[in-house]
Every structure is written in C-alpha cells, then in structure tokens.
Scaffold this motif. Structure first.
Motif, short mmCIF file in Angstrom:
data_model
loop_
_atom_site.label_atom_id
_atom_site.label_comp_id
_atom_site.label_asym_id
_atom_site.label_seq_id
_atom_site.Cartn_x
_atom_site.Cartn_y
_atom_site.Cartn_z
N MET A 179 26.05 -1.82 0.20
CA MET A 179 25.70 -0.49 0.68
C MET A 179 26.32 -0.27 2.06
N SER A 180 26.93 0.89 2.27
CA SER A 180 27.56 1.17 3.55
C SER A 180 26.51 1.33 4.64
N THR A 181 26.98 1.21 5.90
CA THR A 181 26.05 1.30 7.03
C THR A 181 25.33 2.64 7.06
N ILE A 182 26.10 3.72 6.84
CA ILE A 182 25.49 5.06 6.88
C ILE A 182 24.45 5.21 5.78
N MET A 183 24.79 4.76 4.57
CA MET A 183 23.84 4.86 3.46
C MET A 183 22.60 4.01 3.72
N THR A 184 22.79 2.86 4.35
CA THR A 184 21.63 2.00 4.67
C THR A 184 20.70 2.69 5.65
N ILE A 185 21.29 3.28 6.70
CA ILE A 185 20.48 3.99 7.69
C ILE A 185 19.71 5.13 7.05
N LEU A 186 20.39 5.89 6.18
CA LEU A 186 19.73 7.00 5.50
C LEU A 186 18.61 6.50 4.59
N ALA A 187 18.85 5.39 3.90
CA ALA A 187 17.82 4.83 3.03
C ALA A 187 16.61 4.38 3.85
N PHE A 188 16.86 3.78 5.01
CA PHE A 188 15.76 3.34 5.88
C PHE A 188 14.94 4.55 6.36
N LEU A 189 15.64 5.60 6.80
CA LEU A 189 14.94 6.78 7.29
C LEU A 189 14.15 7.46 6.18
N LEU A 190 14.70 7.49 4.97
CA LEU A 190 13.97 8.06 3.84
C LEU A 190 12.72 7.24 3.55
N ALA A 191 12.85 5.92 3.62
CA ALA A 191 11.68 5.06 3.40
C ALA A 191 10.61 5.32 4.45
N VAL A 192 11.02 5.49 5.70
CA VAL A 192 10.06 5.77 6.77
C VAL A 192 9.39 7.12 6.52
N ALA A 193 10.18 8.11 6.09
CA ALA A 193 9.64 9.45 5.88
C ALA A 193 8.57 9.48 4.79
N ILE A 194 8.78 8.73 3.71
CA ILE A 194 7.80 8.77 2.62
C ILE A 194 6.66 7.77 2.83
N SER A 195 6.79 6.88 3.83
CA SER A 195 5.75 5.88 4.04
C SER A 195 4.44 6.49 4.51
N GLY A 196 4.52 7.55 5.32
CA GLY A 196 3.30 8.18 5.82
C GLY A 196 2.42 8.73 4.71
N PRO A 197 2.95 9.62 3.83
CA PRO A 197 2.14 10.12 2.71
C PRO A 197 1.64 9.01 1.79
N LEU A 198 2.47 7.98 1.57
CA LEU A 198 2.04 6.87 0.71
C LEU A 198 0.87 6.11 1.34
N ALA A 199 0.95 5.86 2.65
CA ALA A 199 -0.12 5.13 3.32
C ALA A 199 -1.44 5.90 3.25
N ARG A 200 -1.37 7.23 3.41
CA ARG A 200 -2.60 8.03 3.33
C ARG A 200 -3.14 8.07 1.91
N ALA A 201 -2.23 8.18 0.94
CA ALA A 201 -2.67 8.26 -0.46
C ALA A 201 -3.28 6.94 -0.94
N LEU A 202 -2.67 5.82 -0.55
CA LEU A 202 -3.12 4.51 -1.00
C LEU A 202 -4.16 3.88 -0.08
N ARG A 203 -4.37 4.50 1.12
CA ARG A 203 -5.33 3.98 2.10
C ARG A 203 -5.00 2.53 2.46
N VAL A 204 -3.72 2.31 2.74
CA VAL A 204 -3.20 1.01 3.14
C VAL A 204 -2.54 1.18 4.51
N PRO A 205 -2.68 0.20 5.42
CA PRO A 205 -2.02 0.34 6.74
C PRO A 205 -0.54 0.65 6.61
N LEU A 206 -0.09 1.59 7.43
CA LEU A 206 1.29 2.08 7.36
C LEU A 206 2.34 0.97 7.43
N PRO A 207 2.22 -0.02 8.35
CA PRO A 207 3.26 -1.06 8.40
C PRO A 207 3.44 -1.81 7.09
#
Length: 539
Positions: free
Chosen positions: A1-29
């Motif tokens: 995976m290219s560096t740019i695609m990796t960075i975008l994938a990481f940011l997408l993961a961070v973006a969806i982590s908040g709603p997932l943590a609230r829905a699953l009631r699991v600590p965000l980290p």
C-alpha cells in the motif's frame, strides 16, 4: 500500500472509530487498535517507520495540548502528589521494572531493559479519559492523574534517552547522567516558556497594530510546539519538556483581547488535532501488531523458550510488576501525606484502600508509551541490530492493551460509591460576580448614552430590559431571553448593550482567575459560553 493510501486508510479508521466506540460501548483506543489490526491483515504488510520522524510529528502537539488544557489550579494544589508520581514513581519504576525485566529475560541487556522500563512508566490521560467517559472518575483523582501524565511523559522519555545512549555507547556514568538530566530539564522548560512568551507577545503586537486573522493565529499555535521542541533539541535540551512548558505558558500568557471567533475555531481545531493524532497512534499500534508478534516470537527463542505463549507470560508479568510498583508508591505517598498533616495539625482524610487500588489501575499506558518505544534505534553504533527491539515494542503494546482492558472492567467497580465531590464549587459564585459586573456596565453605559440617542425612550427601555435580565440571573441563576415588544431596528441597540455586558463578564472572570477564586475548568466553561454569546450577537 502506498504511503498516501496508508495515511488515508488510517484517517478513515480514526473517523469511524468514534461512532463504533459509542455503539459498542467499548473504550475508543481498543476500537482503534482493532481497526489498525484489520488494516494490517487486509494489506498483508506493515508500515515502515522512521522513529525520529514519527516522534517529531506526533508527540509535540499532544504534549503541548496536555500542558495547555490541564487545570492549573488542580496541578498547583496537588503539586506534592503530582511531582511524587511524575518524578519519584518514574525513577522507582525504571529501577524496579528494569531490574525485573533483565532478571526475567536475560537476553534483554540491562540498558535495553531500563529503556523499556522508562518508556513504560508514563501514564496516558487520553486513555484514562476514554474510560472515565463511561465511568466518571472523582475530579480530584482525575486532576492528579492528568498532572502526573503531563510531567511523567517528560521524565519517562528523558530517562529512556539516557538508557538508549548507554545501550548505543556501552557506557553509563551516573554523575554525568544527573548533570545532563538537570540541563535537559531546566533548559527544556526555559526554552518552552521563552518560545511561548515570544509567540504570544508577537501575536498580541500584530493584533493591536493590524487586527487579528483567525487562520494565521491558529496555524501559528499549531507550529508553536514544533518550534519549542526543535529549538530545545538543537541545544541538547529536552524537546519534550519544552513542548509541555510551551503549552502551560501559552495558557497563562494568552491575551484576553483574542477574538471570540478565534477561540471557538481554535478549540474545534485542536479537538480535531488531538482526536486525529491519538487515533492515528492507536491505529498504528494495531497495524504494527502482526509484525511485532512475529519479531517478538523470534526473540523469545533467544531467551531459551520455544513456545510463543511465553509472550503472554511476559506481558502479564510486566503488567503485574507495574501495578505492584505503583500500588506500593501510592500507598506509601498517602501514608506520608497523612503523617505530615497530623504533625502540622492539619485535617486529613483516612486513606481509602479502594482509592489506592484505583490509582494503581488508572495508570493506563497509551499514546506516549507507544510513540516513545517506537523511537528505539534500529541499529547500534556499529551497525548491528538494536538488541531485543521487537520484544521491547511488543511488551509495550501488550501493556497498553492489558492496562486498557483491566482499567475498563476494574475501575467502574472500584469507584462505585466513592463520593465524587463538587468539581465546580466556584462556578455559581463566578456566574453571580460576572452578572453583577455586566449589570453595572450596562447601567453605567445606559446612563451616559441614553440622552445622546435619537430615540432615548427605546434605548432606555432596552437597557432596562437587559438590566432586569441580569438581575434575574443574580436572583435565580437562570438567564432569561425576552425580545418581544421592540421594533426591528432595536436589534442594533440590544446588540451593543449585550456585547458591553459580555465584555464586562469576561473582565470579571479574568480578574477572578488572577485572584485564583475560580477553578480553571469552570473558567474555561464560562468563557466558552461568553464566546458563543458574543458570536451570536455579532461580536
């Protein structure tokens, strides 16, 4: 995976982590680590990290923001406990855990064991906050944990720096290390304070001469921790402490003339930076896990054990050792504090064993530990691989995961029933003082301006209406809005008077802060309310 695609994938993961943590009631980290692991499994490869670049890009803004936002009154009130945890406990942990690591894993050299112990000693306020959002932690306990994490980030990373230098050179001098520690600490603090002073004074001068530009002010604020860090590192001082000192100094030196719109935009910007930076670090931890496990398994063979299950044994033992060392230090510190209070005839509360245990388990490791351990050099000075690097990184990752899980399940049970106390006792009196100041300002201004206005009766009516609004606040503590009965052009008069009231409230709060009669948390809350009110009325 290219560096740019990796960075975008990481940011997408961070973006969806908040709603997932609230829905699953699991600590965000934990959610972010799981998403990072999923990225690694999907791509089948891990990001190759440059430790120095990784350290520079991620740590200065986090440490700067910790220093900026931590309640200063709580930090100064409990400074004895905070300093004891941030400095004494760090040294105690480095010596105790470093010795334990080398005894348990002889293949890990002394210097590497002490380096790993040093970076495992700092606690992480963001990880604790993620847990506290689900189980409220008593405010004073939270302030102590925040203050500890603010300072032990620096002390732990500085200790790691000396241990790594010993591993690279093969020599260590306690006297030289002590002198170096004094230099890097004091010089780092001085550089951070000077950089913050220069930035705030320069911005203040520009704002007074040519006005304020929100975008430029926010961007300069983002660059400040990097300026402090790089300047300190250039003179062989602690860039870590420089970033922390810059954050604390910026909060204390900030001009009261800063526009409300700039403060609101800056707050949202820094919230995003904090969320994204911490999220990327935890996603990166999960993404690195498969490669770390493979590397650690190879190192386990060097310890004389064939089974990879020894990795779990090592992590469990390290977590237990950290909790034991922390429990011993906290219990001893509280007994000493109670003994000192008795000698001076001061009131003191009996030590609650549950609080001691909670303090021990609330020492969650997180972003700083991961960022620091990943900066271990790849090679020694002679070009040979850095010994046990993968195992040290795996142990750090395992401790982060284990401490998060233990705190998530244990803290709610330990803290149940413990009085939380009143964390905003100064808020109500501060509201009344601010309202009284606004009332005087509106009445004084109305008395001067009403005769000069083309429609003095309307001006007087609106001034009286707003004055009554502030009197209701003083009597009942609840603001009252009422604009009916005035023609449309009265909006300009009301806007003028309301902004005068807001300005008077802000000056009153600033005076209370200088006099230390309002706590930082309440002050920031009330200033946010005034900023929003000022923006509403076009200030």
């Amino acid at each position: 995976m290219s560096t740019i695609m990796t960075i975008l994938a990481f940011l997408l993961a961070v973006a969806i982590s908040g709603p997932l943590a609230r829905a699953l009631r699991v600590p965000l980290p934990l959610i972010q680590i799981a998403l990072g692991y999923g990225i690694a499994e999907y791509t089948g490869e891990s990001v190759a990290l440059n430790p120095e670049v990784f350290f520079l890009l991620l740590l200065p803004p986090l440490l700067f923001l910790d220093g900026w936002r931590i309640p200063k009154d709580g930090l100064f009130r409990d400074k004895g406990m905070v300093i004891g945890l941030a400095l004494g406990l760090v040294v105690f942990t480095v010596l105790g855990l470093g010795t334990f690591l080398h005894w348990m894993i002889p293949a890990m050299p002394w210097a590497v064991a002490f380096a790993a112990a040093a970076i495992l000693s700092p606690t992480d306020p963001i990880a604790v906050s993620a847990i506290a959002s689900r189980t409220p932690i008593p405010p004073r306990l939270m302030h102590v944990l925040e203050g500890e994490s603010l300072l032990n980030d620096a002390s732990g990373l500085v200790c790691m720096r000396f241990a790594v230098a010993a591993a690279l050179t093969g020599s260590f001098s306690l006297a030289q290390a002590a002198l170096n520690f004094v230099w890097v600490a004091l010089a780092g603090l001085a550089v951070g304070a000077v950089v913050a002073w220069g930035v705030t004074r320069s911005l203040d001068l520009v704002q007074r001469r040519i006005g304020e530009d929100a975008g430029s002010s926010i961007l300069i604020g983002l660059l400040t921790p990097f300026a402090a860090y790089l300047t300190a590192e250039a003179i062989d001082a602690s860039g870590i402490l420089a970033a922390v000192a810059a954050g604390i100094s910026m909060a204390l030196l900030e001009s009261t003339r800063l526009l409300a719109g700039t403060r609101v935009q800056r707050r949202a910007f820094w919230d995003t930076v904090q969320f994204a930076t911490n999220g990327v670090i935890f996603v990166l931890l999960g993404e690195q896990l498969p490669a770390l496990v493979d590397g650690a398994i190879q190192v386990v063979g060097e310890t004389g054990h064939a089974s990879p299950w020894w990795l779990a044994v090592y992590v469990t033992a390290v977590v237990g050792a950290l909790a034991g060392l922390r429990y011993a230090w906290v219990a001893a510190s509280m007994r000493v504090s109670a003994w000192s209070a008795r000698r001076r005839g001061l009131p003191h509360a009996a030590t609650d064993r549950r609080v001691v245990v909670a303090m021990s388990l609330a020492g969650v490791r997180g972003a700083v530990t991961l960022a620091g351990i990943l900066t271990l050099p790849l090679t020694l000075d002679d070009g040979s691989p850095f010994p046990a690097r993968d195992l040290a990184i795996f142990l750090a990752a395992g401790v982060i995961l284990a401490s998060l899980l233990i705190a998530s399940f244990a803290l709610p049970r330990l803290l149940r029933g413990i009085p939380r106390g009143d964390s905003h006792a100064s808020e109500a009196p501060a509201r009344r003082t601010a309202a009284a100041a606004a009332l005087r300002a509106i009445e004084d201004h109305g008395a001067v301006e009403t005769p000069k206005h083309p429609d003095p009766e309307l001006y007087a009516a609106i001034a009286t209406h707003l004055a009554e609004d502030y009197r209701r606040r003083l009597g009942h503590g609840q603001p009252h809005e009422g604009e009916a009965g005035h023609p449309p052009h009265a909006h300009d008069i009301e806007r003028e008077l309301r902004l005068i009231g807001v300005a008077a409230e802000r000056r009153a709060l600033a005076r209370l802060r200088r006099e230390r009669t309002i706590d930082d948390t309440s002050y920031q809350k009330l200033i946010r309310e005034l900023d929003l009110a000022e923006l509403r009325w076009g200030g």
